[in-house]
Write a protein that holds these residues in place. Structure first.
Motif, PDB file in Angstrom:
ATOM      1  N   LEU A 287      36.935  35.709  36.984  1.00  0.00           N
ATOM      2  CA  LEU A 287      35.507  35.492  37.245  1.00  0.00           C
ATOM      3  C   LEU A 287      35.127  35.995  38.634  1.00  0.00           C
ATOM      4  N   LYS A 288      36.009  35.737  39.599  1.00  0.00           N
ATOM      5  CA  LYS A 288      35.700  36.098  40.989  1.00  0.00           C
ATOM      6  C   LYS A 288      36.085  37.532  41.330  1.00  0.00           C
ATOM      7  N   HIS A 289      36.883  38.148  40.467  1.00  0.00           N
ATOM      8  CA  HIS A 289      37.401  39.481  40.764  1.00  0.00           C
ATOM      9  C   HIS A 289      36.282  40.518  40.860  1.00  0.00           C
ATOM     10  N   ASN A 290      36.270  41.226  41.941  1.00  0.00           N
ATOM     11  CA  ASN A 290      35.352  42.346  42.115  1.00  0.00           C
ATOM     12  C   ASN A 290      33.896  41.958  41.847  1.00  0.00           C
ATOM     13  N   GLU A 291      33.474  40.820  42.470  1.00  0.00           N
ATOM     14  CA  GLU A 291      32.111  40.335  42.265  1.00  0.00           C
ATOM     15  C   GLU A 291      31.080  41.397  42.635  1.00  0.00           C
ATOM     16  N   SER A 292      31.345  42.141  43.693  1.00  0.00           N
ATOM     17  CA  SER A 292      30.378  43.137  44.149  1.00  0.00           C
ATOM     18  C   SER A 292      30.141  44.210  43.094  1.00  0.00           C
ATOM     19  N   ALA A 293      31.183  44.512  42.305  1.00  0.00           N
ATOM     20  CA  ALA A 293      31.028  45.528  41.266  1.00  0.00           C
ATOM     21  C   ALA A 293      30.032  45.096  40.199  1.00  0.00           C
ATOM     22  N   TRP A 294      29.934  43.760  39.961  1.00  0.00           N
ATOM     23  CA  TRP A 294      28.971  43.260  38.982  1.00  0.00           C
ATOM     24  C   TRP A 294      27.554  43.255  39.536  1.00  0.00           C
ATOM     25  N   LEU A 295      27.428  43.101  40.832  1.00  0.00           N
ATOM     26  CA  LEU A 295      26.105  43.006  41.431  1.00  0.00           C
ATOM     27  C   LEU A 295      25.502  44.374  41.739  1.00  0.00           C
ATOM     28  N   GLU A 296      26.331  45.410  41.829  1.00  0.00           N
ATOM     29  CA  GLU A 296      25.854  46.720  42.240  1.00  0.00           C
ATOM     30  C   GLU A 296      25.058  47.467  41.167  1.00  0.00           C
ATOM     31  N   PRO A 297      25.501  47.521  39.902  1.00  0.00           N
ATOM     32  CA  PRO A 297      24.784  48.336  38.919  1.00  0.00           C
ATOM     33  C   PRO A 297      23.339  47.886  38.759  1.00  0.00           C
ATOM     34  N   GLU A 298      22.424  48.832  38.717  1.00  0.00           N
ATOM     35  CA  GLU A 298      21.005  48.498  38.629  1.00  0.00           C
ATOM     36  C   GLU A 298      20.431  48.772  37.241  1.00  0.00           C
ATOM     37  N   GLY A 299      20.865  49.825  36.597  1.00  0.00           N
ATOM     38  CA  GLY A 299      20.337  50.128  35.272  1.00  0.00           C
ATOM     39  C   GLY A 299      20.859  49.157  34.237  1.00  0.00           C
ATOM     40  N   SER A 300      20.010  48.780  33.261  1.00  0.00           N
ATOM     41  CA  SER A 300      20.395  47.788  32.254  1.00  0.00           C
ATOM     42  C   SER A 300      21.590  48.245  31.431  1.00  0.00           C
ATOM     43  N   GLU A 301      21.619  49.549  31.078  1.00  0.00           N
ATOM     44  CA  GLU A 301      22.739  50.046  30.282  1.00  0.00           C
ATOM     45  C   GLU A 301      24.036  50.022  31.073  1.00  0.00           C
ATOM     46  N   GLN A 302      23.940  50.364  32.362  1.00  0.00           N
ATOM     47  CA  GLN A 302      25.133  50.357  33.206  1.00  0.00           C
ATOM     48  C   GLN A 302      25.662  48.939  33.383  1.00  0.00           C
ATOM     49  N   ARG A 303      24.728  47.995  33.581  1.00  0.00           N
ATOM     50  CA  ARG A 303      25.137  46.592  33.740  1.00  0.00           C
ATOM     51  C   ARG A 303      25.769  46.068  32.450  1.00  0.00           C
ATOM     52  N   ARG A 304      25.169  46.422  31.325  1.00  0.00           N
ATOM     53  CA  ARG A 304      25.723  45.953  30.053  1.00  0.00           C
ATOM     54  C   ARG A 304      27.134  46.495  29.845  1.00  0.00           C
TER      55      ARG A 304
END
Length: 527
Positions: A287-304
């Motif tokens: 859950l905590k691993h690479n938290e910044s990587a989850w917060l960085e993507p801005e596009g909905s498809e990229q986040r998904r």
């Protein structure tokens, strides 16, 4: 409406008044237990225990529950005479519990069925891990009982109509005799719930779900996206970041976390417990691993894409952990869980059963029900966290509602939601003085809202209150300590909630007697 026959006035009331109550003027009194996970399940046990000791339980005609309170209902009604002695039901909570292999044997059988879902998994784990009982009876079995217990009404909502349909298609009630939609007025025999219907005709009778599965259906708050939003970790709780992609991941994580906690409660082997500790650590690290990587993507498809990959990695880590276990019984049991449970977590399917209103030709039936061969029954607490809809109006014609409040969230919310529902559906509901809402953070231990004419009176009793908490901060702290979404309570926590609920009933015995007396008069005026 069929029901069990015997209801009696409290002995104190019979001795201290000159009331003469005929069979036709026995008041219609119900206890409506709110939801609240294990807090509600244990709290209801304490409330009923104290009512029995004080001679008040016999006055109840009905007992209604939602969510966590239905867990204890399904447990206590296993005993046809439970209302004459609550000691047995209470003692079971401290008993040895259910072996993991017994729970998984049941789960293995359910997994072969067409409509196997996460409700089956949740049902067996809450039954075995929290209520310490595997209750394989069917609710319709109780229809033939000649018992003195209050008549039970269990409550759910239909998931699709809850999100997209009219109010009439949402609330669903199940009793020993019938199951159906409260406000539509469409019911079938409870033994036929899950059978195949089309246009109102029974095409194929299927086995009725047992109380283990029903418990999973009724207490499945995690089935809805709003619940997952409430479980967002602080680092992700940033505006713009909790979207559908994040929720998909979080539901996988939270389901696994609850699964580990409930599995832990069914085993005692130190080595197996150590293995579960390791898994819990793996989940936390992921859950905590690479938290910044989850917060960085801005596009909905990229986040998904990022969150979907994270979900797959999480499930893969569980599978890897399972394979690494030492050969033996525990590994065998865990392998069954991972094989059957992980795919269902990904599809997030809850409460699936055949829809008896499929293709039913009546304009009253909303499209959200008429057009689907299956519907999905989930936790009614997502709509109103107390079973008011089943007890308002002419059908049960209630004189007095006793409402112990075990809910989390904003105090009085179940009351105001019920009031709004009653107004929309044009059902009677007593006046609620909005000034009491100012006491929501530090409520009294008992409020009385007196009904007039066709309105039931309500005795509303918050679990944590001014009598047992010194200020609003202590109320808040208690609700956090006994929060809804946590692992099974320790023995100490169970006893605290139990004793708190008992004390609330005991402290307000005189108020209850007074309101029961008024309910008798209310019923006599109607007769």
């Amino acid at each position: 409406m069929c029901r069990w026959p015997m209801v009696a006035l409290p002995q104190q009331l019979s001795n201290e008044t000159s009331l003469h109550v005929s069979k036709g003027s026995v008041p219609h009194i119900t206890l409506l237990a709110s939801g609240g996970g294990q807090r509600a399940a244990v709290g209801l046990m304490g409330s009923l225990y104290q009512m029995e000791k004080d001679g008040l339980l016999d006055s109840l005609l009905y007992l209604g529950g939602v969510s966590g309170s239905t867990w204890s209902m399904s447990s206590i009604y296993d005993d046809p005479q439970w209302s004459t002695s609550m000691d047995k039901a209470v003692s079971r909570l401290s008993g040895p519990g259910v072996k993991l292999e017994d729970a998984l044997a049941w789960l293995g059988e359910r997994a072969k069925e067409e409509h196997f879902s996460l409700s089956d998994i949740w049902g067996v784990l809450t039954s075995a891990g929290i209520m310490k009982q595997m209750n394989k009876r069917h609710l319709s079995d109780e229809a033939s009982r000649n018992a003195t217990n209050p008549y039970p009404i269990y409550n759910a909502i239909e998931k699709h109509c809850f999100s997209h349909g009219p109010t009439e298609g949402k609330w669903f009630e199940v009793s020993p005799h019938e199951a159906g939609f409260t406000d539509l007025g469409f019911f079938i025999e409870t033994s036929l719930l899950g059978s195949k219907f089309e246009n109102g005709e029974l095409l194929e009778k299927k086995p009725e779900m047992d109380m283990i599965k029903l418990q999973g259906v009724l207490g499945s708050a995690m089935a809805h996206e709003d619940t997952i939003r409430g479980l967002v970790p602080p680092w992700l709780n940033v505006s713009g970041h909790v979207d559908g992609a994040a929720e998909d991941y979080l539901r996988v994580y939270n389901a696994l976390e609850k699964l580990v906690a409930l599995t832990r409660s069914t085993i005692k082997d130190p080595e197996a417990l150590s293995d579960l500790d390791e898994l819990q650590q793996i989940l936390g690290d992921k859950l905590k691993h690479n938290e910044s990587a989850w917060l960085e993507p801005e596009g909905s498809e990229q986040r998904r894409s990022v969150f979907h990959q994270s979900s797959e990695e999480l499930l893969a880590s569980v599978a890897t952990w399972s394979e690494s276990l030492k050969d033996g019984a525990f590994k065998t049991h865990v392998s069954l869980l991972t094989k059957k449970v992980l795919p269902k977590i990904m599809t997030w399917e809850w409460g699936t059963t055949r829809n008896f209103l499929f293709q039913y030709q009546d304009s009253v039936v909303p499209t959200c029900l008429q057009s689907h061969e299956r519907f999905h029954l989930i936790d009614a607490g997502l709509m109103i966290n107390a079973p008011y809809p089943s007890f308002l109006g002419e059908k049960r014609d209630i004189d007095l509602i006793i409402a112990p409040e075990y809910s989390a969230g904003t105090m009085f919310e179940t009351l105001t939601f019920a009031r709004d529902y009653a107004a929309e559906m044009q059902k009677p509901f007593p006046q609620i003085d909005d000034r009491i809402l100012q006491e929501r953070d530090w409520p009294k231990d008992c409020y009385v809202f007196e009904g007039k004419e066709n309105e039931a009176s309500i005795v509303y009793m918050p679990l944590f209150n001014r009598r047992n908490c010194k200020d609003a901060e202590e109320v808040k702290a208690k609700m956090e300590e006994f929060s809804t979404f946590q692992g099974p309570f320790s023995q100490e926590k169970m006893e605290f909630v139990m004793e708190t609920a008992k004390a609330n009933m005991k402290n307000n015995k005189e108020t209850l007697l007074e309101q029961i007396h008024k309910a008798v008069l209310h019923r006599q005026r109607k007769s």
